[in-house]
Design an enzyme around this catalytic site. Structure first.
Site, PDB file in Angstrom:
ATOM      1  N   HIS A   1     -22.719  -0.118  16.157  1.00 49.15           N
ATOM      2  CA  HIS A   1     -23.109  -1.359  15.498  1.00 49.15           C
ATOM      3  C   HIS A   1     -24.429  -1.266  14.744  1.00 49.15           C
ATOM      4  O   HIS A   1     -24.495  -1.581  13.565  1.00 49.15           O
ATOM      5  CB  HIS A   1     -23.127  -2.496  16.518  1.00 49.15           C
ATOM      6  CG  HIS A   1     -23.022  -3.864  15.931  1.00 49.15           C
ATOM      7  ND1 HIS A   1     -22.234  -4.151  14.839  1.00 49.15           N
ATOM      8  CD2 HIS A   1     -23.590  -5.050  16.289  1.00 49.15           C
ATOM      9  CE1 HIS A   1     -22.337  -5.454  14.560  1.00 49.15           C
ATOM     10  NE2 HIS A   1     -23.153  -6.021  15.416  1.00 49.15           N
TER      11      HIS A   1
ATOM     12  N   HIS B   1     -28.985  -6.786  14.223  1.00 45.09           N
ATOM     13  CA  HIS B   1     -28.065  -7.186  15.304  1.00 45.09           C
ATOM     14  C   HIS B   1     -28.824  -7.430  16.600  1.00 45.09           C
ATOM     15  O   HIS B   1     -28.305  -7.221  17.692  1.00 45.09           O
ATOM     16  CB  HIS B   1     -26.984  -6.118  15.508  1.00 45.09           C
ATOM     17  CG  HIS B   1     -26.223  -5.804  14.260  1.00 45.09           C
ATOM     18  ND1 HIS B   1     -25.566  -6.769  13.542  1.00 45.09           N
ATOM     19  CD2 HIS B   1     -26.022  -4.637  13.590  1.00 45.09           C
ATOM     20  CE1 HIS B   1     -24.987  -6.209  12.487  1.00 45.09           C
ATOM     21  NE2 HIS B   1     -25.260  -4.932  12.489  1.00 45.09           N
TER      22      HIS B   1
HETATM   23 FE   LIG Z   1     -20.671  -2.937  13.614  1.00 46.60          FE
END
Ligand SMILES: [Fe+2]
Ligand SMILES: *[C@@H]1O[C@H](CO)[C@@H](O)[C@H](O)[C@H]1NC(C)=O
Ligand SMILES: *[C@@H]1O[C@H](CO)[C@@H](O)[C@H](O)[C@H]1NC(C)=O
Ligand SMILES: *[C@@H]1O[C@H](CO)[C@@H](O)[C@H](O)[C@H]1NC(C)=O
Ligand SMILES: *[C@@H]1O[C@H](CO)[C@@H](O)[C@H](O)[C@H]1NC(C)=O
Ligand SMILES: *[C@@H]1O[C@H](CO)[C@@H](O)[C@H](O)[C@H]1NC(C)=O
Length: 444
Positions: free
Chosen positions: A335, A308
């Site tokens: 995340h 990410h």
């Molecule tokens: Fe996530």
């Protein structure tokens, strides 16, 4: 990242089987009453801006039953009734149970309340404590959990949170709840099994919700095009109390903290509703009333893992100047399925021609903490960018949770606990100094 399918199934299946058995055996033992109003997946969250209200949510299976909550304080024992509402939704070929939401208002601060949901033999009783009245030196202990999911690791994280000798009084949850979307057709039964799994904590203390990417459930290939449909039907938050127009960004005050929740997956550019709200919101924060300014979001801005990477960058460019101007104390994100804590840094000098595009140490900037290490279903993020950037103070690919123990207007003790250690072990810790009242450098 590959899926760790096996570990995720067993315990939710076991609890499912136990519940199904309960539904079958229940009526035989209980005088022939209906089982269809059986109450489960109970959860609570703060119901107003200051902590005098609680939203109680639960599900009944085949019949709506009652949306009322019976409640009383430990002190008065005078029973009162709050009326709620019931909703249902469909998702692909899944039809939800009856989802009840009931806001209990005008509670007294710092009080233990008992509450009962369900009717007749399906009644279940729980309790919660309201927070102390909002004020600058009010101590309060928050738990921090992100990207929890419903695997053995998830269960270990929740158990470690519950068994931590520093007792969290409410959880700041930074998004990615059930991971239902990782199952075929976003199998929404996984939303139900997740809610059963976390009930043992969230029925007794409020969890403050942040929307993650796994809450989107955006699946045009199966005709589901309304983002956040299951999440927003199941998890209500008090967004209107803070002048927000959508349940994905809002704020609450709790004890000495002002908590702003942002949505990484709702529009945040200039002229969008979220941007209009945040520009109005920061000037409202009164650090004499709530010294601790905390922001929750899902996608981290300062993340040195190779997962990410830079996904939070557009929001950072948009909002970081506000965070520095208003001296946010700390930002918690998820995340990335690992743990990371930053130095106090900012990167706000760049103006497309001056070349000043590197993060620099900044005592007006927040500490950024990634706590996406709850358990998920996709495995740990263990590939880090090398060398470790200067802004990254501590990073580790282990599952865990954290505790933020606010002592008074100047000091808060923060600790991160990995699941591999004993319950009391602190793998990373820091005294936070408040940016308004004691803006000293805590890093040495
Ligand atoms: Fe996530
Ligand atoms: C989950 O954790 C609880 C509490 O520690 C424990 O009793 C239970 O056995 C665990 N469930 C599974 C499937 O490991
Ligand atoms: C939904 O569809 C899937 C895939 O076709 C199927 O396996 C499942 O049994 C269906 N569920 C219901 C409730 O119809
Ligand atoms: C800020 O909070 C303090 C303490 O509650 C209060 O005395 C003061 O009036 C507030 N300031 C504003 C501008 O509301
Ligand atoms: C780690 O991530 C980098 C950058 O994406 C990639 O080039 C590398 O192959 C990855 N290493 C492993 C072991 O997956
Ligand atoms: C605030 O808490 C810290 C840490 O417990 C303590 O050292 C300090 O003396 C407290 N400040 C006041 C004014 O009580």
């Amino acid at each position: 990242m590959g899926q760790m399918g096996l570990s995720s199934f067993s315990f939710s299946m076991v609890s499912y089987i136990i519940l199904v058995l309960g539904l079958i055996i229940g009526p035989l033992l209980c005088n022939g009453g209906k089982t269809s109003t059986f109450v489960r997946k109970v959860h609570i969250t703060q119901g107003d801006q200051v902590g005098k209200a609680v939203i109680v949510s639960w599900v009944t299976v085949n019949e709506p039953g009652s949306s009322e909550v019976l409640y009383w304080s430990e002190i008065s024992k005078h029973k009162k009734v709050a009326k709620g509402k019931v909703v249902t939704y469909t998702y692909f070929n899944y039809t939800s149970g009856y989802i009840h939401h009931c806001t209990i208002r005008n509670l007294k601060f710092n009080t233990k309340y008992y509450y009962v949901v369900g009717i007749g033999h399906t009644e279940r009783m729980f309790w919660f404590f309201t927070p102390p009245e909002v004020g600058p030196d009010v101590p309060y202990t928050f738990g921090l959990i992100g990207d929890l999911g419903q695997t053995f690791d998830s269960n270990k994280t929740l158990t470690h949170y519950e068994m931590n000798p520093q007792k969290g009084q409410a959880v700041l949850f930074v998004g990615d709840l059930s991971y239902a979307d990782n199952y075929p057709n976003h199998d929404n039964n996984r939303w139900d099994s997740w809610a059963r799994f976390v009930e043992r904590s969230v029925a007794y203390q409020p969890w403050i919700w942040t929307a993650g990417n796994h809450e989107l459930d955006f699946a045009p290939e199966i005709g589901e095009t309304k983002p956040f449909k299951p999440f927003s039907k199941r998890y209500h938050v008090p967004y209107k109390a803070s002048g927000s127009t959508a349940p994905f960004w809002y704020s609450i005050k709790r004890a000495s903290a002002y908590i702003i929740v942002l949505s990484s997956y709702s529009a945040y550019g200039k002229y969008t509703p979220q941007n209009a709200w945040i520009e109005e919101e920061f000037p409202k924060v009164n650090r004499s009333e709530t010294p601790w300014l905390i922001v929750l979001m899902h996608s981290p801005w300062y993340n040195s893992y190779n997962y990410h990477y830079m996904e939070g960058e557009t929001m950072r460019v948009m909002y970081e100047p506000l965070f520095v101007k208003y001296k946010v104390d700390m930002v918690f994100a998820g995340h990335v399925h690992a743990y990371e804590r930053s130095e106090r840094v900012s990167n706000v000098a760049y103006n497309i021609i001056n070349g000043e595009c590197m993060p620099v140490k900044d005592q007006s900037a927040p500490v950024y903490i990634t706590i996406g290490d709850g358990g998920n279903i996709e495995g740990l993020a263990n590939n880090m960018s090398e060398p470790q950037p200067a802004y990254s103070a501590y990073r580790e690919a282990s599952f865990g949770h954290a505790i933020l123990d606010i002592k008074n207007r100047t000091h808060a003790y923060y600790s991160w606990h990995r699941n591999d250690d004993g319950y009391a072990v602190e793998a990373d810790s820091l005294w936070f100094f408040n940016r308004q009242w004691y803006p000293k450098d805590e890093s040495h």
